[in-house]
Scaffold this motif. Structure first.
Motif, PDB file in Angstrom:
ATOM      1  N   VAL A 121      -5.607  21.198  40.276  1.00 43.94           N
ATOM      2  CA  VAL A 121      -6.103  20.295  40.071  1.00 43.94           C
ATOM      3  C   VAL A 121      -8.015  20.423  39.538  1.00 43.94           C
ATOM      4  N   PHE A 122      -8.673  19.778  38.971  1.00 39.65           N
ATOM      5  CA  PHE A 122     -10.228  19.959  38.593  1.00 39.65           C
ATOM      6  C   PHE A 122     -10.927  19.640  40.240  1.00 39.65           C
ATOM      7  N   GLU A 123     -12.311  20.487  40.304  1.00 39.62           N
ATOM      8  CA  GLU A 123     -13.325  20.017  41.282  1.00 39.62           C
ATOM      9  C   GLU A 123     -14.475  19.468  39.989  1.00 39.62           C
ATOM     10  N   ALA A 124     -14.849  18.260  40.422  1.00 44.17           N
ATOM     11  CA  ALA A 124     -16.163  17.206  40.363  1.00 44.17           C
ATOM     12  C   ALA A 124     -16.917  17.549  40.881  1.00 44.17           C
ATOM     13  N   HIS A 125     -18.106  17.743  39.973  1.00 43.80           N
ATOM     14  CA  HIS A 125     -19.760  18.017  40.333  1.00 43.80           C
ATOM     15  C   HIS A 125     -20.215  17.088  39.909  1.00 43.80           C
ATOM     16  N   SER A 126     -21.375  17.029  40.884  1.00 40.30           N
ATOM     17  CA  SER A 126     -22.723  15.899  40.527  1.00 40.30           C
ATOM     18  C   SER A 126     -22.076  15.360  40.821  1.00 40.30           C
ATOM     19  N   THR A 127     -21.714  14.475  41.611  1.00 44.28           N
ATOM     20  CA  THR A 127     -20.264  13.207  41.546  1.00 44.28           C
ATOM     21  C   THR A 127     -21.860  11.863  42.452  1.00 44.28           C
ATOM     22  N   ASP A 128     -22.490  12.441  42.576  1.00 44.49           N
ATOM     23  CA  ASP A 128     -23.193  11.452  43.006  1.00 44.49           C
ATOM     24  C   ASP A 128     -23.968  10.097  42.355  1.00 44.49           C
ATOM     25  N   TYR A 129     -24.147   8.818  42.615  1.00 41.78           N
ATOM     26  CA  TYR A 129     -24.261   7.123  42.337  1.00 41.78           C
ATOM     27  C   TYR A 129     -22.966   6.941  41.485  1.00 41.78           C
ATOM     28  N   GLN A 130     -21.941   7.936  41.061  1.00 42.83           N
ATOM     29  CA  GLN A 130     -20.940   7.080  40.525  1.00 42.83           C
ATOM     30  C   GLN A 130     -20.723   6.083  41.324  1.00 42.83           C
ATOM     31  N   THR A 131     -19.899   5.364  40.856  1.00 49.36           N
ATOM     32  CA  THR A 131     -19.292   3.436  40.956  1.00 49.36           C
ATOM     33  C   THR A 131     -18.429   4.003  41.980  1.00 49.36           C
ATOM     34  N   ALA A 132     -17.850   3.212  42.604  1.00 51.09           N
ATOM     35  CA  ALA A 132     -16.419   3.373  43.060  1.00 51.09           C
ATOM     36  C   ALA A 132     -14.965   2.779  42.967  1.00 51.09           C
ATOM     37  N   GLU A 133     -15.830   2.361  41.321  1.00 47.45           N
ATOM     38  CA  GLU A 133     -14.006   2.365  41.116  1.00 47.45           C
ATOM     39  C   GLU A 133     -14.554   4.506  40.413  1.00 47.45           C
ATOM     40  N   SER A 134     -15.512   4.449  39.678  1.00 43.62           N
ATOM     41  CA  SER A 134     -15.701   5.553  38.937  1.00 43.62           C
ATOM     42  C   SER A 134     -15.085   6.667  39.552  1.00 43.62           C
ATOM     43  N   LEU A 135     -15.413   6.976  40.768  1.00 44.36           N
ATOM     44  CA  LEU A 135     -15.081   8.158  41.767  1.00 44.36           C
ATOM     45  C   LEU A 135     -13.583   7.681  41.811  1.00 44.36           C
ATOM     46  N   ARG A 136     -12.592   6.398  42.235  1.00 48.67           N
ATOM     47  CA  ARG A 136     -11.379   6.444  41.846  1.00 48.67           C
ATOM     48  C   ARG A 136     -10.761   6.764  41.060  1.00 48.67           C
ATOM     49  N   THR A 137     -10.872   6.563  40.284  1.00 45.76           N
ATOM     50  CA  THR A 137     -10.664   7.260  38.687  1.00 45.76           C
ATOM     51  C   THR A 137     -10.490   8.299  38.271  1.00 45.76           C
ATOM     52  N   LEU A 138     -11.557   9.669  39.014  1.00 47.42           N
ATOM     53  CA  LEU A 138     -11.562  10.906  38.615  1.00 47.42           C
ATOM     54  C   LEU A 138     -10.579  11.035  39.750  1.00 47.42           C
ATOM     55  N   VAL A 139     -10.320  10.471  40.683  1.00 38.84           N
ATOM     56  CA  VAL A 139      -9.317  11.203  42.034  1.00 38.84           C
ATOM     57  C   VAL A 139      -7.964  10.725  40.740  1.00 38.84           C
ATOM     58  N   LEU A 140      -7.590   9.910  40.402  1.00 37.84           N
ATOM     59  CA  LEU A 140      -6.696   9.852  39.608  1.00 37.84           C
ATOM     60  C   LEU A 140      -6.622   9.920  38.105  1.00 37.84           C
ATOM     61  N   ALA A 141      -7.299  10.633  37.671  1.00 36.83           N
ATOM     62  CA  ALA A 141      -8.029  11.445  36.472  1.00 36.83           C
ATOM     63  C   ALA A 141      -7.367  12.861  36.927  1.00 36.83           C
ATOM     64  N   GLY A 142      -7.139  13.594  37.979  1.00 37.13           N
ATOM     65  CA  GLY A 142      -6.741  14.889  38.354  1.00 37.13           C
ATOM     66  C   GLY A 142      -8.101  15.832  38.893  1.00 37.13           C
ATOM     67  N   PHE A 143      -9.298  15.057  39.312  1.00 36.12           N
ATOM     68  CA  PHE A 143     -10.285  15.331  39.734  1.00 36.12           C
ATOM     69  C   PHE A 143     -10.379  14.892  41.839  1.00 36.12           C
ATOM     70  N   PRO A 144      -9.104  15.466  42.088  1.00 37.69           N
ATOM     71  CA  PRO A 144      -9.546  14.881  43.490  1.00 37.69           C
ATOM     72  C   PRO A 144     -10.715  15.544  44.431  1.00 37.69           C
ATOM     73  N   ILE A 145     -11.223  16.103  44.007  1.00 37.31           N
ATOM     74  CA  ILE A 145     -12.585  17.674  44.853  1.00 37.31           C
ATOM     75  C   ILE A 145     -13.857  16.360  44.237  1.00 37.31           C
ATOM     76  N   LEU A 146     -14.485  16.277  45.055  1.00 36.44           N
ATOM     77  CA  LEU A 146     -15.460  14.825  44.988  1.00 36.44           C
ATOM     78  C   LEU A 146     -16.741  15.961  45.452  1.00 36.44           C
ATOM     79  N   LYS A 147     -17.121  16.550  44.740  1.00 38.14           N
ATOM     80  CA  LYS A 147     -18.875  16.754  45.414  1.00 38.14           C
ATOM     81  C   LYS A 147     -19.723  16.245  45.542  1.00 38.14           C
ATOM     82  N   VAL A 148     -20.621  15.390  46.877  1.00 37.01           N
ATOM     83  CA  VAL A 148     -21.295  15.011  46.650  1.00 37.01           C
ATOM     84  C   VAL A 148     -23.454  15.321  47.896  1.00 37.01           C
TER      85      VAL A 148
END
Length: 420
Positions: free
Chosen positions: A256-283
Motif C-alpha cells: 500500500v502507500f504511506e501518506a505523509h503530511s496529511t495534517d489538516y485534511q478534511t475528514a472526507e479527504s482522509l477517508r478517501t485516502l484510505v480507500l484509494a490505497g493510502f491507509p497509513i496516515l502520518k500526522v
C-alpha cells in the motif's frame, strides 16, 4: 509472528480497506492522548520518531531509540495501555542527520542508528537514503538509493527482535513539517512510472543482498498523493489526480502507500485516502497545533478564573523563547515583522512545537498549572477559549482539556482509518 501492520495491505487488496494513524510526535501529552484513545478503542497504536528527532546520538529530543521506547512505554503504563498493541516506528532512517559527512562515514552512522532502532524494538522502519552526502549530488539516483536502503535493511535484520520488522520504502514526500513555498498551483502527485521504478529497483537491491524474506515484509511505499500544507494553506486530496497511483497497486498485493503530511485534511479527504490505497496516515504538526491552541486557551481561562481579562503570559514566554533561539523557525517563515509574529505562534507548520522543551516554556507551563492547582475549568469558560470544546462535556481539569484537544484531531483519523 505476523506483524500487526501486515494486515493493512491484506485488507486493502481484499476490498475492505482499513488503515492506521501514524502519530509523529515526541510531546508527552500527544503520546498520552494517542495511547488513551487506543485504550478506549482497543486498536493498535503506531507512534513514530524521525532520524533527526531520535538517534544513537540523542537527536534533537536528547533520546536514543531505547530511551524513546522507555519514554513511550512509561506513558503507556501510566494510562493503562497494553503495550502489546503498541507499534514503534522509525521514520526517514538513513544518513540525513550526517549528510555533511562523506558517504562512507554518513552511512556508517546510519547503520548504527538503524541497529539501535531495531534492537530497541522498533518494528516499522522507513528506509530513506535518497539524500546525497558530502561531495555527492543533493539527490541520489534510484539505483544508489535502493542499494543503500538494502544495506540498512540488512543491518536491521541482523539486529531484530522476536517480531520481524516491516519496511517502508520510497522518499518522495513533502517537506517535513509542511511546505515553505506558496501552494496556489497545488501539488503534483508522484507519477505511476516512478512507483514502478522505485519498487523494482528496491526489489533487485534486496535480492542482491539475500533479503528475500525482508522484502516480503515491505508493506508500504512513500509517494506524494497530492496533499500538502504551508503556513495558512492546505492542499486537499484529489482522488482523481491520484487514480494512476492507486492503479499501480493492483499487481502488488502486499503493498500500500504511506501518506505523509496529511495534517489538516478534511475528514472526507482522509477517508478517501484510505480507500484509494493510502491507509497509513502520518500526522504530527496538526496534533501539536491543537495542543498549542488548548494551552493558549487554558492560559486565558485561568486568567478568567483569577478575576481578570487574559494577559497572554504563556504566549509572551513562548515569544521570548523563539526570539532567543530562532534557528527552528527563521528558515521556514518569511515576511515583515507583523507576519513573522503571527507565523511564530499560529502557522499551520507549527514550528513552535520545537520550543515546548525549552526551559522558559516549561517554566511557563508549570506556572500555568500551579495557578490552576485544585481547580477545574467551568464548561462555559472552556467552551469560550478551547477550540472545539463542547460545553456539554461539563467542567473539567486543565490536563483533561489538553488531552481532549489532541484527541479531537485523533478521532478524525480514527474514523477515517475505519471507513466501512
Amino acid at each position: 509472528m505476523t506483524h500487526p501492520l501486515q494486515s493493512i495491505p491484506e485488507a486493502f487488496h481484499a476490498g475492505r480497506p482499513a488503515g492506521i494513524t501514524s502519530v509523529c510526535s515526541a510531546h508527552p501529552i500527544v503520546i498520552e492522548a494517542a495511547l488513551s484513545l487506543g485504550r478506549e478503542t482497543g486498536k493498535t497504536v503506531l507512534i513514530e520518531a524521525t532520524c533527526n528527532q531520535v538517534n544513537q546520538d540523542g537527536g534533537y529530543t536528547g533520546m536514543t531509540p531505547a530511551g524513546f521506547r522507555d519514554f513511550v512505554e512509561g506513558i503507556a503504563a501510566r494510562v493503562g495501555f497494553d503495550t502489546g498493541r503498541l507499534v514503534l516506528g522509525g521514520d526517514h532512517l538513513g544518513p540525513n542527520p550526517w549528510k555533511h559527512l562523506p558517504a562512507d562515514a554518513a552511512m556508517a552512522k546510519a547503520e548504527a542508528m538503524i541497529a539501535a532502532f531495531a534492537q530497541a524494538g522498533f518494528t516499522k522502519l522507513h528506509l530513506d537514503t535518497s539524500m546525497g552526502c558530502r561531495a555527492e549530488a543533493p539527490a541520489l539516483d534510484d539505483a544508489q538509493t535502493a542499494e543503500r536502503a538494502a544495506r540498512l535493511a540488512r543491518v536491521a535484520e541482523d539486529n531484530r527482535g522476536a517480531v520481524a520488522p516491516v519496511y517502508i520504502i520510497g522518499t518522495e514526500v513533502p517537506v517535513p513539517g509542511g511546505a515553505i513555498h506558496a501552494l496556489q498551483d497545488g501539488v503534483v502527485p508522484t507519477a505511476p512510472e516512478a512507483v514502478r521504478r522505485t519498487y523494482d529497483v528496491h526489489e533487485r537491491a534486496f535480492a542482491a543482498l539475500g533479503l528475500d524474506d525482508a522484502w516480503s515484509r515491505v508493506i508500504g511505499l512513500v509517494v506524494q498523493p497530492g496533499v500538502e500544507f504551508g503556513d495558512t494553506e492546505v492542499v486537499h486530496f484529489d482522488p482523481a489526480g491520484a487514480a494512476g497511483l492507486t492503479e499501480t497497486l493492483a499487481d502488488r498485493p502486499g503493498l500500500v502507500f504511506e501518506a505523509h503530511s496529511t495534517d489538516y485534511q478534511t475528514a472526507e479527504s482522509l477517508r478517501t485516502l484510505v480507500l484509494a490505497g493510502f491507509p497509513i496516515l502520518k500526522v504530527g504538526p496538526w496534533l501539536t497545533f491543537a495542543l498549542r491552541e488548548a494551552l493558549y486557551g487554558l492560559d486565558a481561562a485561568v486568567d478568567i478564573l483569577d478575576g481578570h481579562t487574559p494577559r497572554g503570559r504563556l504566549m509572551t514566554a513562548m515569544e521570548d523563547a523563539m526570539i532567543a533561539a530562532p534557528e527552528n523557525w527563521s528558515g521556514y517563515y518569511a515576511g515583515d515583522a507583523d507576519a513573522l509574529w503571527i507565523k511564530r505562534h499560529f502557522s499551520l507548520s507549527d514550528r513552535i512545537r520545537y520550543y515546548w522543551p525549552d526551559p522558559r516554556a516549561r517554566a511557563a507551563v508549570e506556572e500555568l498549572f500551579d495557578r490552576l492547582a485544585g481547580r477545574t475549568v467551568p464548561a462555559t469558560v472552556a467552551a469560550q477559549f478551547i477550540p472545539g470544546h463542547d460545553v456539554r462535556r461539563g467542567d473539567t481539569t486543565g490536563h483533561a482539556l489538553l488531552v481532549g484537544a489532541v484527541q479531537d484531531v485523533l478521532r478524525i483519523y480514527d474514523r477515517a482509518t475505519d471507513p466501512a
